[in-house]
Design a protein around this motif. Structure first.
Motif, short mmCIF file in Angstrom:
data_model
loop_
_atom_site.label_atom_id
_atom_site.label_comp_id
_atom_site.label_asym_id
_atom_site.label_seq_id
_atom_site.Cartn_x
_atom_site.Cartn_y
_atom_site.Cartn_z
N LYS A 88 29.89 6.65 18.44
CA LYS A 88 28.48 6.35 18.60
C LYS A 88 27.82 7.46 19.40
O LYS A 88 28.48 8.11 20.22
N PHE A 120 24.77 8.99 21.97
CA PHE A 120 23.91 8.59 23.07
C PHE A 120 23.19 9.81 23.64
O PHE A 120 23.60 10.94 23.41
N LYS A 132 20.82 4.75 23.19
CA LYS A 132 21.70 4.84 22.02
C LYS A 132 20.92 5.38 20.82
O LYS A 132 19.74 5.06 20.63
N GLN A 133 21.58 6.19 20.00
CA GLN A 133 20.92 6.74 18.81
C GLN A 133 20.61 5.61 17.83
O GLN A 133 21.47 4.79 17.51
N THR A 134 19.37 5.60 17.36
CA THR A 134 18.95 4.57 16.42
C THR A 134 18.75 5.11 15.00
O THR A 134 18.86 4.35 14.03
N TYR A 142 16.52 8.15 19.77
CA TYR A 142 17.33 7.28 20.61
C TYR A 142 16.39 6.28 21.27
O TYR A 142 15.25 6.61 21.59
N LYS A 156 15.98 2.30 23.68
CA LYS A 156 16.40 1.02 24.26
C LYS A 156 15.19 0.42 24.96
O LYS A 156 14.62 1.03 25.86
#
Length: 210
Positions: free
Chosen positions: A154, A156, A170-172, A181, A183
């Motif tokens: 994953k 980040f 976190k990478q979306t 990224y 959150k």
């Protein structure tokens, strides 16, 4: 004598009844008293959830090595994971001004400021760090450290402004030359040497420092 015993029994029963009423009142108070609301700082929560980055290296032959720098019995070691190979554990055998050497039997890891060479006893390869990667960005007024890293496949990014807590996102989504990224109310959109930070709906453009 009987009167004394009877008086004692009455006093004992009265004391027990009073104590039971007090205990019951305490229980009712605890049940009816609302819990205090706990305020949680979003940045603190994001920092607490930060995963530990994997150190990933790419050889000049295209192989990816996952490396962990650890301490065991107060000694520096590193563990290397490679696809199709058993895990390798190397111990630090030499530390110089410009680098270090880890070894175990035929395996060796030689790390200097400008290069890393890994050998399995049969061949040696040059390694390049691909995670984590650290950059400095600025919007002209505020400097920010940006660290891209991977953990368990994953992606980040960690953002650290001056005198502020670190935020890890976190990478979306990703595309050919960039990624986003996020959150909560915080987002970082990376495109080449430019990044756009969104906080509570407000966007700020940052440029990578030379």
């Amino acid at each position: 004598m009987k009167k004394i015993i009877l008086s004692a029994l009455v006093c004992g029963l009265s004391f027990t009844a009073c104590k039971n009423q007090t205990d019951q009142k305490d229980i009712e108070d605890k049940q009816t008293t609302p819990a205090k609301e706990v305020q949680v700082d979003n940045n603190t929560q994001l920092e607490r959830d930060t995963p530990t980055p994997d150190h990933l290296y790419k050889s000049d032959k295209g192989e990816i090595l996952e490396v962990h720098f650890l301490k065991e019995d107060k000694k520096d070691i590193l563990k290397i994971k490679r696809d199709g190979h058993p895990e390798i554990v190397l111990k630090k055998t030499l530390k110089e001004a410009n680098g270090v050497i880890y070894e175990n039997k035929n395996y060796s890891w030689k790390q200097q400021k400008d290069y890393i060479i890994f050998s399995d006893g049969k061949e040696s390869v040059n390694l390049t760090l691909i995670s984590p990667l650290e950059y400095e960005f600025t919007n002209g007024d505020v400097d920010m450290t940006v660290i891209y890293f991977s953990k368990e496949d994953k992606r980040f990014v960690s953002l650290k402004k001056e005198k502020q807590s670190k935020i890890t996102l976190k990478q979306t989504t990703s595309w050919a030359k960039g990624a986003e990224y996020g959150k909560g109310d915080v987002k970082w959109r990376s495109q080449g040497d430019t990044g756009i930070l969104t906080e509570n709906g407000e966007k700020t453009t940052f440029k990578q420092k030379n």
